[in-house]
Design an enzyme around this catalytic site. Sequence first.
Site, mmCIF file in Angstrom:
data_model
loop_
_atom_site.group_PDB
_atom_site.id
_atom_site.type_symbol
_atom_site.label_atom_id
_atom_site.label_comp_id
_atom_site.label_asym_id
_atom_site.label_seq_id
_atom_site.Cartn_x
_atom_site.Cartn_y
_atom_site.Cartn_z
ATOM 1 N N LYS A 9 45.943 49.342 38.727
ATOM 2 C CA LYS A 9 45.921 50.764 39.055
ATOM 3 C C LYS A 9 47.267 51.203 39.622
ATOM 4 O O LYS A 9 48.001 50.389 40.189
ATOM 5 C CB LYS A 9 44.838 50.945 40.125
ATOM 6 C CG LYS A 9 44.450 52.360 40.444
ATOM 7 C CD LYS A 9 43.504 52.314 41.633
ATOM 8 C CE LYS A 9 43.434 53.634 42.395
ATOM 9 N NZ LYS A 9 44.536 54.528 42.325
ATOM 10 N N LYS A 14 51.777 46.603 41.462
ATOM 11 C CA LYS A 14 52.175 45.899 40.226
ATOM 12 C C LYS A 14 53.663 45.637 40.203
ATOM 13 O O LYS A 14 54.105 44.527 39.913
ATOM 14 C CB LYS A 14 51.868 46.749 38.969
ATOM 15 C CG LYS A 14 50.445 47.035 38.706
ATOM 16 C CD LYS A 14 50.292 47.950 37.506
ATOM 17 C CE LYS A 14 50.951 49.307 37.707
ATOM 18 N NZ LYS A 14 50.298 50.114 38.747
ATOM 19 N N LYS A 40 56.547 56.229 35.984
ATOM 20 C CA LYS A 40 57.168 56.281 37.318
ATOM 21 C C LYS A 40 58.542 55.599 37.315
ATOM 22 O O LYS A 40 59.363 55.829 38.195
ATOM 23 C CB LYS A 40 56.212 55.588 38.304
ATOM 24 C CG LYS A 40 56.286 56.100 39.704
ATOM 25 C CD LYS A 40 55.076 55.701 40.582
ATOM 26 C CE LYS A 40 54.556 54.301 40.432
ATOM 27 N NZ LYS A 40 54.127 53.667 41.713
ATOM 28 N N ASP A 127 45.797 52.562 34.783
ATOM 29 C CA ASP A 127 44.794 53.608 35.017
ATOM 30 C C ASP A 127 44.281 54.158 33.696
ATOM 31 O O ASP A 127 43.095 54.382 33.523
ATOM 32 C CB ASP A 127 45.404 54.763 35.810
ATOM 33 C CG ASP A 127 45.812 54.343 37.190
ATOM 34 O OD1 ASP A 127 45.476 55.027 38.150
ATOM 35 O OD2 ASP A 127 46.482 53.293 37.310
HETATM 36 P P1 ADP Z 1 52.639 50.039 41.529
HETATM 37 O O1 ADP Z 1 53.735 49.458 40.781
HETATM 38 O O2 ADP Z 1 51.349 49.350 41.258
HETATM 39 O O3 ADP Z 1 52.503 51.503 41.314
HETATM 40 P P2 ADP Z 1 54.183 49.390 43.809
HETATM 41 O O4 ADP Z 1 54.435 47.972 43.501
HETATM 42 O O5 ADP Z 1 55.258 50.336 43.525
HETATM 43 O O6 ADP Z 1 52.885 49.841 43.085
HETATM 44 O O7 ADP Z 1 53.691 49.496 45.288
HETATM 45 C C1 ADP Z 1 53.444 50.720 45.948
HETATM 46 C C2 ADP Z 1 53.858 50.652 47.393
HETATM 47 O O8 ADP Z 1 53.070 49.722 48.079
HETATM 48 C C3 ADP Z 1 55.314 50.188 47.526
HETATM 49 O O9 ADP Z 1 55.973 51.046 48.416
HETATM 50 C C4 ADP Z 1 55.193 48.812 48.086
HETATM 51 O O10 ADP Z 1 56.212 48.529 49.002
HETATM 52 C C5 ADP Z 1 53.873 48.816 48.815
HETATM 53 N N1 ADP Z 1 53.249 47.505 48.801
HETATM 54 C C6 ADP Z 1 52.878 46.795 47.728
HETATM 55 N N2 ADP Z 1 52.303 45.643 48.069
HETATM 56 C C7 ADP Z 1 52.321 45.600 49.414
HETATM 57 C C8 ADP Z 1 51.874 44.665 50.397
HETATM 58 N N3 ADP Z 1 51.271 43.519 50.040
HETATM 59 N N4 ADP Z 1 52.063 44.965 51.695
HETATM 60 C C9 ADP Z 1 52.648 46.131 52.036
HETATM 61 N N5 ADP Z 1 53.101 47.031 51.174
HETATM 62 C C10 ADP Z 1 52.935 46.779 49.880
HETATM 63 MG MG MG Z 2 55.064 50.413 39.504
#
Ligand code: ADP
Ligand code: MG
Length: 781
Positions: A9, A14, A40, A127
């Site tokens: 999601k 990810k 994104k 999603d």
């Molecule tokens: P996605 O790629 O799934 O959209 P992201 O990897 O960009 O999500 O993560 C979204 C936010 O959550 C980022 O700012 C990241 O730093 C934070 N984040 C992800 N995993 C963790 C974690 N285990 N602990 C704290 N923050 C996290």
């Molecule tokens: Mg991402």
Amino acid sequence: MLQVAVYGKGGIGKSTTSSNLSFSLAKKGAKVLQVGCDPKHDSTKYLINGKEQTTVLDYIRSTPPSQRKLENIMLEGSGGVMCIEAGGPEPGIGCAGRGILTTFDTIEKMGINEIDKDITLYDVLGDVVCGGFAVPMRNEYADAVYIVTSGEFMAIYAANNILRGLLNFGTSRPRVAGIILNRRNVENEREIVERFSDGVGLPIVVDIPRSDEFIEAERLGKTVSEAFPDSVPASIYGQLANDVIAISTGVRKLYDPHPLSDAQLNDLAAGKAITVLGNFKREACHCNKVRRGTGSCASRGAVFAAGRVNDLPIIIHGPASCGYVMSHTQDVHFLTEMGTNPSTAGILRNNIQSTRMSNDSSIFGGHEDLMRIIRAEANKGKRTIMVITTCVPGMIGDNLDLIKKKAEEEYPGLNLVVVKADGNLTGGSEEGRLMVMQAIIDFIDEAREPVDMECNLIDDNFIVYSSGRNSEWTNRLLKDLGFSKVHKIIDNVFLDEVVGCKKNILNVRTFDDPTVNGMANAMAEKKGMKIFSEPLPKGYSDTLAWVEKVGKEYGIEERSQAVSEKIKQQYAEALERHRPFFEGKTADIISGILGDDDWMIEVLIDAGVQIRNYYVFRMRIGGGSGPSPDFESRYKDRLNVREMSNPLEIKMAVQESNPDMVIGGVMIGWHGQQFKEFSRDYQCFTHYASIEYLDYMHTMMTSAPTMGWRSWEGEEESKPETGKAEPVKITQQQIEAIKVMMGGHMPPKMEAALNQMKEGKMPEGVPPDMLQMIKSMTGGH
Ligand code: ADP
Ligand code: MG
């Protein structure tokens, strides 16, 4: 080379997982490529010091194919990880999924496969598991799929959808690697995710704690693994990297997708035990119902109709090819199918344009393409413009209401008529035509008073009216009655003519047909127009009655009486001319598609022809042509009406009847027969049709008797050659096959003949052309 996809999601982590995994793998010596597949476009951000990178989709928009170079979209990040971002359209417009497809296609063309690498990692938004986002999970891409989730229900829901997506691909081999738990610190998080993992039969590969170190690392523009190599998360990503390496060396098991059903998901959400089923069935697809189309799409139907208004700017919103094909088929239809060259033939007019949507617009949305053409037309002073959408804008979700609002705000007084004919992939030109008809009827100015002795003809296609001399005869009759001008609503008219058409006193339907009637009703109900009760008249007596009625209703009785007298006289003259020839001759008639032959039956009977049989031909297969099931004729009681659904059956009946003329529209092939076949056209309007028909039939029947036609005026009857053909030997199997071909119904005579042939005998009473047909059906042996 191993290809790994990380799904989950939005916002679940990810990209964090992917970039940490890539970095760890690189540290362990692997050559890694990471491809971000999320509009994104921040997948690789912390591998390249928090910078933005040019996305593939932006790049191909600005760079022609010949100048594209891989190094312009692929950056080298930390640990030597190669980084690519697909990118995507602005939220709310265009089609991001289509963008993913294009990205994969483009980087392949740019030579991504030639780059030396051990592991390719796709970071994919999960999603929406539409066709585009599902590309990385296709067999030719991901060898292993990881699903990132937290204990939040929506994350688990997305995870389950990803499994459903995988299932729909009917994977050839187990490819699911397992679940990555990225904690959000919800209550009982581990327990919830474990229940899910048990339910779907997948392991939780790693459990990543929530930690502030992530935020700190990001502030430094780095991944946790790089910024804090000794942290707990870093060591966990190390384990994950080992898991990937285990997969790549084949020592680690992969799984088949077994998503939860909706009921099981509900159990999970409610904290209840999930009933685990042994076998998961693929859900049936609901979209594969076969629908009967009407030959072309709604857009083409709409363009076909709208194109009849000469000066209405029409914008086909869609790919250039759609526009081209639509204009082209229009010409082909009239020139070849109808064999006619009506006013509508020059339809490839410059008032039809296409927005020529490109591949780019299918991803980024077609709003700009469309606005550009609308502005160009509006700047020319056009204040009524019609936009007809094709499938593409419908599928990518172009917002036509918004465009209308915007354009009408920008150009005061503009009426942008939007015909949303998109999205109907399986047919329905009728639908599009009706939409346009409605829109065009809306143009009519209600305030005009009916004062002019002019006539509006109502039809959506004017095909019958344009056939042969129908229009000429109709106009001649109307002129005789004092209606000086004919306006076709709608065909070859100008917008002003449509807007002002209520000023004409006579409104007539060309035909009694559901679409035409629908138009007439709309004109009456919406615009208060008085529609004459009868459609255009066909043949002699219909025309007489019609003329009388018009005379009464429109206060022109004197004139109409004079016209009636003239009609009677013209008809009587024609009968006098032809009757000596036709008197006593016999005819069989096979019903036409329209099943409306009264005008023809009338004139034949009046000329002294005896009609022996009237075959109502109804096709069994597909139910296509044939008159309406309730066959109606004012001669019903005088005709020997025989309903038949098999052309061969009709053929044999005709042979038995052996009339002087066979009139019909069924293509059976009458070679070598003693009678003539007259195919029927649609020249049937007014009494002129009756008169012309006698002239035509007389000429045809006395023309040179080729092909074994019976001859007239003293010539010897020519006889077809029979009995010379070689016997044809066929098998029982072939007889069965012919039966099937004929829809299971074989005339007894034919069956008997076939049985004789099976015995190697020359069948009796079988005409050579039927023998020929049997030969071709059985492969000529
Ligand atoms: P996605 O790629 O799934 O959209 P992201 O990897 O960009 O999500 O993560 C979204 C936010 O959550 C980022 O700012 C990241 O730093 C934070 N984040 C992800 N995993 C963790 C974690 N285990 N602990 C704290 N923050 C996290
Ligand atoms: Mg991402």
